[in-house]
Design a protein around this motif. Structure first.
Motif, PDB file in Angstrom:
ATOM      1  N   UNK A 138       1.009  -1.146  -0.024  1.00 58.38           N
ATOM      2  CA  UNK A 138      -0.034  -0.161   0.035  1.00 58.38           C
ATOM      3  C   UNK A 138       1.009   1.191  -0.079  1.00 58.38           C
ATOM      4  N   UNK A 139       1.734   1.266   0.767  1.00 55.86           N
ATOM      5  CA  UNK A 139       2.605   2.473   0.851  1.00 55.86           C
ATOM      6  C   UNK A 139       3.613   2.720  -0.268  1.00 55.86           C
ATOM      7  N   UNK A 140       3.987   1.516  -0.962  1.00 51.15           N
ATOM      8  CA  UNK A 140       4.605   1.811  -2.341  1.00 51.15           C
ATOM      9  C   UNK A 140       3.604   2.327  -3.464  1.00 51.15           C
ATOM     10  N   UNK A 141       2.617   2.006  -3.466  1.00 50.11           N
ATOM     11  CA  UNK A 141       1.769   2.489  -4.468  1.00 50.11           C
ATOM     12  C   UNK A 141       1.139   3.945  -4.172  1.00 50.11           C
ATOM     13  N   UNK A 142       1.094   4.181  -2.740  1.00 48.44           N
ATOM     14  CA  UNK A 142       0.774   5.385  -2.272  1.00 48.44           C
ATOM     15  C   UNK A 142       1.763   6.498  -2.783  1.00 48.44           C
ATOM     16  N   UNK A 143       2.971   6.280  -2.650  1.00 50.07           N
ATOM     17  CA  UNK A 143       3.845   7.352  -2.881  1.00 50.07           C
ATOM     18  C   UNK A 143       4.141   7.408  -4.114  1.00 50.07           C
ATOM     19  N   UNK A 144       3.998   6.128  -4.847  1.00 53.37           N
ATOM     20  CA  UNK A 144       4.204   6.282  -6.486  1.00 53.37           C
ATOM     21  C   UNK A 144       3.084   7.177  -7.074  1.00 53.37           C
ATOM     22  N   UNK A 145       1.916   6.980  -6.628  1.00 50.60           N
ATOM     23  CA  UNK A 145       0.783   7.755  -7.206  1.00 50.60           C
ATOM     24  C   UNK A 145       1.213   9.302  -7.033  1.00 50.60           C
TER      25      UNK A 145
ATOM     26  N   UNK B 266       9.234   0.552  10.204  1.00 49.73           N
ATOM     27  CA  UNK B 266      10.531   0.178   9.120  1.00 49.73           C
ATOM     28  C   UNK B 266       9.799   0.197   7.747  1.00 49.73           C
ATOM     29  N   UNK B 267       8.959  -0.225   7.371  1.00 52.47           N
ATOM     30  CA  UNK B 267       8.460  -0.520   6.190  1.00 52.47           C
ATOM     31  C   UNK B 267       8.019   1.000   5.384  1.00 52.47           C
ATOM     32  N   UNK B 268       7.764   1.924   6.155  1.00 53.38           N
ATOM     33  CA  UNK B 268       7.368   3.252   5.700  1.00 53.38           C
ATOM     34  C   UNK B 268       8.781   3.906   5.293  1.00 53.38           C
ATOM     35  N   UNK B 269       9.800   3.603   6.260  1.00 53.71           N
ATOM     36  CA  UNK B 269      11.108   4.108   5.755  1.00 53.71           C
ATOM     37  C   UNK B 269      11.769   3.460   4.653  1.00 53.71           C
ATOM     38  N   UNK B 270      11.446   2.114   4.514  1.00 50.61           N
ATOM     39  CA  UNK B 270      11.968   1.369   3.270  1.00 50.61           C
ATOM     40  C   UNK B 270      11.092   1.943   1.874  1.00 50.61           C
TER      41      UNK B 270
ATOM     42  N   UNK C 139       8.268   6.491   2.396  1.00 51.96           N
ATOM     43  CA  UNK C 139       7.157   7.524   2.846  1.00 51.96           C
ATOM     44  C   UNK C 139       7.730   8.791   3.746  1.00 51.96           C
ATOM     45  N   UNK C 140       8.408   9.184   2.985  1.00 57.78           N
ATOM     46  CA  UNK C 140       9.339  10.339   3.477  1.00 57.78           C
ATOM     47  C   UNK C 140       9.702  11.610   2.486  1.00 57.78           C
ATOM     48  N   UNK C 141       9.757  12.760   2.977  1.00 54.88           N
ATOM     49  CA  UNK C 141      10.011  13.791   2.001  1.00 54.88           C
ATOM     50  C   UNK C 141      11.403  13.612   1.125  1.00 54.88           C
ATOM     51  N   UNK C 142      12.496  13.044   1.955  1.00 54.42           N
ATOM     52  CA  UNK C 142      13.820  12.896   1.367  1.00 54.42           C
ATOM     53  C   UNK C 142      14.206  11.608   0.802  1.00 54.42           C
ATOM     54  N   UNK C 143      13.372  10.474   0.669  1.00 55.56           N
ATOM     55  CA  UNK C 143      13.824   9.541   0.312  1.00 55.56           C
ATOM     56  C   UNK C 143      13.011   8.706  -0.854  1.00 55.56           C
ATOM     57  N   UNK C 144      13.432   7.923  -1.569  1.00 60.57           N
ATOM     58  CA  UNK C 144      12.392   7.196  -2.266  1.00 60.57           C
ATOM     59  C   UNK C 144      12.499   5.646  -1.851  1.00 60.57           C
ATOM     60  N   UNK C 145      11.554   4.788  -2.439  1.00 65.56           N
ATOM     61  CA  UNK C 145      11.567   3.556  -2.230  1.00 65.56           C
ATOM     62  C   UNK C 145      13.129   2.838  -2.182  1.00 65.56           C
ATOM     63  N   UNK C 146      13.512   2.183  -1.085  1.00 64.04           N
ATOM     64  CA  UNK C 146      14.527   1.499  -1.354  1.00 64.04           C
ATOM     65  C   UNK C 146      15.806   2.486  -0.799  1.00 64.04           C
ATOM     66  N   UNK C 147      15.533   3.833  -0.531  1.00 63.04           N
ATOM     67  CA  UNK C 147      16.472   4.502   0.363  1.00 63.04           C
ATOM     68  C   UNK C 147      17.177   5.638  -0.536  1.00 63.04           C
ATOM     69  N   UNK C 148      16.959   5.708  -2.031  1.00 61.93           N
ATOM     70  CA  UNK C 148      17.571   6.723  -2.416  1.00 61.93           C
ATOM     71  C   UNK C 148      17.212   7.948  -2.153  1.00 61.93           C
TER      72      UNK C 148
END
Ligand SMILES: Cc1cc2nc3c(=O)[nH]c(=O)nc-3n(C[C@H](O)[C@H](O)[C@H](O)COP(=O)(O)O)c2cc1C
Ligand code: SF4
Ligand code: SF4
Ligand code: FES
Lengths: 421, 503
Positions: free
Chosen positions: B318-325, B485-489, B492-501
């Motif tokens: 859910x979190x991945x799709x959310x931030x992607x959208x 932890x999942x939200x960080x990964x 769901x952050x202003x400064x990072x993409x999924x996977x931490x970039x």
């Protein structure tokens, strides 16, 4: 008459330290401290004297002491003054009239096993008299520096601490006593590990009966042969017999082990009102009952009593004359174990109640033949299947009463009334 | 070393009990008081087995193996002993299975069917026991109790609070709480599973279904970030109860009360079951189709100045799709940290914040410093590991916190500090902390979620990380939500993409 644990009994002011010292008390302890007697030598002496535990099981005391773990860790001694076995009333007299023999015995035992602390655990009901006497005696012994730190300048330090129970028979079982001392519910532990390896607070611990402990100073003072020769016939040593029941003069007698039962009977001036002897429970209510005629000439010692199918136990000799209804005696005994089971083992918790309720039913005239078989079966299902020996103690009377007095029980269930009028 | 069970030879370890060997090799021995995670009392006498050359049958749960020992679990002697125990257990049992919630999953029923007799010789009155009110979650029917003492030992040994105990003697022995107290531990619900009979029951499940009608589904508890393994039991598509799913690396055989009863929340009347849309002051009910159109429309209209918040109670997918959208629609400010206010730390924070070590390795730690967490309330399952570490390994546990609370394990030292004192706790030149950990020991510093709400969180985190480095300690970061932890990964952050970039 020989006197060991009862030495001070007839003196004026029997429990005072002066009386005890006048009769040679604390000389054994002084001697040990002076000579710095090796521990192993004391244990060997007790072993060779053939002193056997007077609390019920009759285990060789010196042998038990030798099992103490040789580690340097903290060790404990516990004196079992919980005396609650029905028919037994000897420890209470020792505590009341000869308390210093218990203290000196505990000190010697502590020294021999390397314990720096000894607990004397008194049964709850002793709070009125024995508890006060014990506390006072310990105070006196502290004042004379027989107990405490750096005893009589010897560098040996031992403390003796009295404790009082809350009225449960089961804390007389040694491991339940340890639980109770630790402040827990008094319930027996599974063995192994045995207390000599893992006892009080997990440390090596020796537990002995009050009479056993009280005998120790006399043996150390007078020697192995003296004690062994006190016995009659093949027996060694002495024992206190608590003569109760249908007697002209019930009393506690200290007599040589091996004394024939008939002689103890004479000491009590025979059966009450010169009736006929019917049955005897020779070692407290937990041991099997025997018929009067069988025990009459039997020497009161461990082996001979085993041979006639019973045990010396705690020395609580319960004498019953011909007017005794065995069904009602068994009902009363069963009630005791029913009420005193600690309740952890299934067979004991449930079985003791079943036995008692069945006996109540029989006594109320509502039993039948099948109930007698049931009693036997339930007793057999309890015996040997529990954590501690209370289960066996509940079963053995039932089995022996039925075996020895079957016709009386049969009469009761058939005629719905007692054979004894 | 080896022994024989029922004439088959088995390799054994020196201190094995017979029951352990049997369990490892799928040989069935009935039992009630024995539980692999509790101490051994050998009191129920159900596991009696025959041992060659031993007069009476012996309890398999407490008898240690000896070289060449020949054990029989099902010969005449053993079976008779087991049957006899069963008979004793049933004489005072009410046998009220038709109205008992435990029926169908009752150990007494199962063992009785296999080892008992179909009739009883007992003709006397049965014992009855008055029920106690021991709280909201566990209901009692104490007449059914078989005195196995599992519930008592659980309190003493696992939960660390002696709440249930035995009173009375012999046949009158009862399980009770201490003078009218109820259960208060955060682990109290476990006695429901432990009780082999229907004496301690699940209050909320009571009389709502029969066990054999339930369907079982496995899941992960979303109550805290430990992720305990659970089973939901449903009837007519409704969750009826939740029970632990054994997991040797997380919740063992246990659940916290929140894990167990948390699902009740989904029945709440306040729960939002439909999308709502605001018209001026009012929120109006709508459906998903119309709301998604509106959502996209608004997104396109307002994206540049918008920020989005997502709960970390959501799944990674859910979190991945959310931030992607949202990112596709140009929403840049995405976050899950709704309770924090100091974000300076975020650049150096791990890609996936974690506990850093496995829970099972807590056992081997020498020192643990807990910073800002009441473990026994917030992470009850973790408190079990801490208790064990203290008990078996004498682990020193320290607690530094901004408020006062109790733990169910002994603390070597605890300090209540304000946020400034916490920040400087290990940096003050005149270190008065009294905590002196050696580099050579195994150390863990645990940062609880409450610390992240402080306005100087970044400094605190920085200082404790430095201190952790200096004493070679692992740093455990516990999130305040199930999937932090999942939200960080998932970025769901202003400064990072999924996977931490970095974004
Ligand atoms: C149910 C039960 C009750 C007991 N009660 C007592 C008691 O009251 N006094 C006692 O000395 N021993 C009692 N014992 C025996 C003790 O367990 C233990 O064997 C004894 O204290 C050892 O001391 P001894 O070797 O000096 O006899 C009891 C045993 C059982 C099983
Ligand atoms: S045999 Fe009876 S008294 Fe002894 S431990 Fe078992 S239940 Fe308790
Ligand atoms: S309440 Fe249940 S778990 Fe507790 S002793 Fe009774 S049967 Fe055992
Ligand atoms: S399981 Fe072994 S005695 Fe209870």
């Amino acid at each position: 008459m020989i006197k060991v644990c009862t030495q001070t009994f007839d003196c004026k002011d029997p429990s005072s330290i002066e009386t005890y010292i006048k009769l040679g008390g604390y000389s054994a302890w002084r001697e040990i401290l002076n000579q710095q007697t090796p521990k192993s030598q004391i244990i060997e002496t007790i072993k060779d004297s053939q002193l056997k535990g007077k609390g019920g099981a009759g285990f060789l005391t010196g042998l038990k002491w030798s099992f103490i773990s040789p580690t340097k860790s903290q060790k404990y001694l516990v004196c079992n003054s919980d005396e609650s076995e029905p028919g037994t009333c000897k420890d209470r007299d020792i505590l009341r009239y000869n308390p210093h023999s218990v203290i000196e015995g505990m000190l010697i035992a502590c020294y021999a096993i390397g314990a720096s602390v000894g607990y004397n655990y008194l049964r709850g009901e002793f709070i009125g008299d024995q508890w006060k006497v014990t506390n006072n005696a310990i105070k006196e012994a502290y004042e004379h520096n027989f107990i405490g730190d750096n005893i009589l300048g010897s560098n040996v330090s031992i403390n003796i601490i009295p404790l009082i129970g809350a009225g449960a028979y089961i804390v007389g079982e040694e491991t339940a006593m340890l639980e109770s001392i630790e402040g827990k519910r008094g319930m027996p532990r599974i063995k192994p590990p045995f207390p000599a390896v893992q006892g009080l607070y997990g440390k090596p611990t020796i537990i002995n009966n009050t009479e056993t402990i009280a005998s120790v100073p006399y043996i150390i003072k007078n020697g192995i042969d003296w004690y062994k020769n006190l016995g009659a016939g093949d027996a060694h040593g002495v024992k206190m017999f608590c003569m109760s029941g249908h007697l002209n003069k019930p009393k506690v007698i200290e007599a040589p082990l091996g004394t024939p039962f008939s002689k103890l009977l004479d000491e009590c001036n025979g059966i009450l009102n010169d009736k006929k002897l019917k049955a005897v429970i020779p070692g407290g209510s937990s041991v099997p009952v025997v018929k009067g005629e069988v025990i009459m000439d039997t020497p009161m010692d461990y082996e001979p009593l085993m041979k006639i199918g019973t045990m010396l136990g705690s020395g609580g000799v319960i004498v019953m004359d011909e007017t005794t209804c065995m069904v009602s005696v068994l009902e009363r005994i069963s009630r005791f174990y029913y009420a005193e089971s600690c309740g952890q083992c299934t067979p004991c918790r449930e079985g003791t109640g079943w036995l008692y309720k069945t006996l109540v039913k029989i006594r109320a005239g509502q039993g039948d033949q099948s109930d007698l078989d049931l009693l036997n079966r339930v007793a057999n299902q309890i015996e040997g299947h529990c954590i501690c020996a209370l289960g066996d103690a509940a079963a053995m009377p039932v089995k022996s009463f039925l075996t020895n007095f079957w016709n009386e029980f049969e009469y009761y269930v058939e005629k719905k009334q007692s054979m004894i009028i | 070393m080896h022994i024989y069970i029922n004439d088959t030879k088995f390799d054994v370890n020196e201190n094995d009990t017979i029951i352990q060997v049997a369990d490892r090799n799928d040989i069935h021995i009935p039992r009630f008081c024995y539980h692999k995670r509790l101490s051994i009392v050998a009191s129920c006498r159900m596991c009696l087995v025959d041992i060659e050359n031993v007069k009476y049958p012996q309890p398999a749960c407490s008898t240690i193996v000896k070289e060449g020992m020949r054990v029989n679990t099902n010969n005449r002697s053993a079976e008779e002993a087991q049957k006899n125990t069963m008979e004793f257990l049933l004489i005072n049992h009410p046998l009220d299975c038709p109205v008992c919630d435990q029926a169908g999953e009752c150990e007494l029923q199962d063992v009785s069917l296999e080892h008992g007799d179909y009739k009883s010789a007992y003709k006397e009155l049965k014992r009855t026991v008055i029920d106690k009110n021991i709280g909201e979650l566990v209901s009692t029917e104490m007449t059914r109790c078989i005195h196995c003492s599992r519930c008592v030992r659980f309190g003493e040994e696992v939960a660390g609070i002696k709440e249930l105990g035995m009173t009375g003697r012999g046949e009158d022995t009862k399980i009770e709480t201490f003078i009218n107290e109820g259960l208060s531990s955060q682990l109290s619900g476990n006695v429901i599973d432990l009780c082999p009979v229907g004496a301690l029951n699940n209050s909320l499940y009571k009389y709502s279904a029969r066990t054999w009608d339930l369907k079982q589904m496995s899941s992960i508890s979303s109550n805290d970030c430990l992720g305990s393994n659970i089973f939901y039991h449903t009837y007519n598509d409704e969750i009826k109860r939740c029970v632990p799913k054994e997991d040797e690396e997380i919740n063992l055989s246990w659940l916290s009360d929140n894990d167990r009863f948390g699902y009740e929340g989904i029945k709440s009347e306040e729960r939002i079951l439909h999308p709502l849309i605001r018209h001026n002051e009012n929120l109006e009910k709508t459906d998903f189709n119309s709301i998604s159109e509106k959502f996209i429309e608004y997104l396109e209209k307002y994206s540049s100045g918008s920020c989005a918040i997502m709960s970390a109670q959501s799944s990674c997918e859910e979190m991945f799709l959310f931030q992607d959208l949202l990112r596709n629609k140009n929403v840049k400010k995405i976050d899950h940290r709704s309770k924090e206010c100091d974000f300076r730390y975020q650049k150096n924070y791990p890609i996936i914040p974690s506990f850093d070590i496995k829970l099972v390795d807590i056992q081997s730690l020498d020192n643990i410093i807990i910073v800002g967490a009441n473990i026994s309330k917030e992470f009850p399952i973790l408190s079990i590991y801490f208790r064990d570490a203290h008990k078996n390994n004498s682990t020193n546990i320290f607690s530094l916190s901004t408020y006062e609370f109790e733990e169910n394990f002994p603390l070597k030292k605890s300090a209540i500090l304000n946020s400034q004192e916490l920040e400087n706790y290990f940096t003050n030149s005149n270190n008065e902390s009294g905590i002196n950990l050696e580099k050579s020991k195994k150390n863990l510093i645990l940062i609880g979620p409450a610390v992240s709400y402080l306005s100087n969180y970044s400094n605190i985190l920085n200082n404790f990380s430095e201190y952790a480095k200096s004493i070679n300690a692992n740093l455990a970061l516990l999130g305040d939500q199930a999937n932090t932890s999942g939200a960080w990964a998932m970025g769901i952050l202003p400064h990072r993409l999924p996977g931490g970039c970095f974004y």
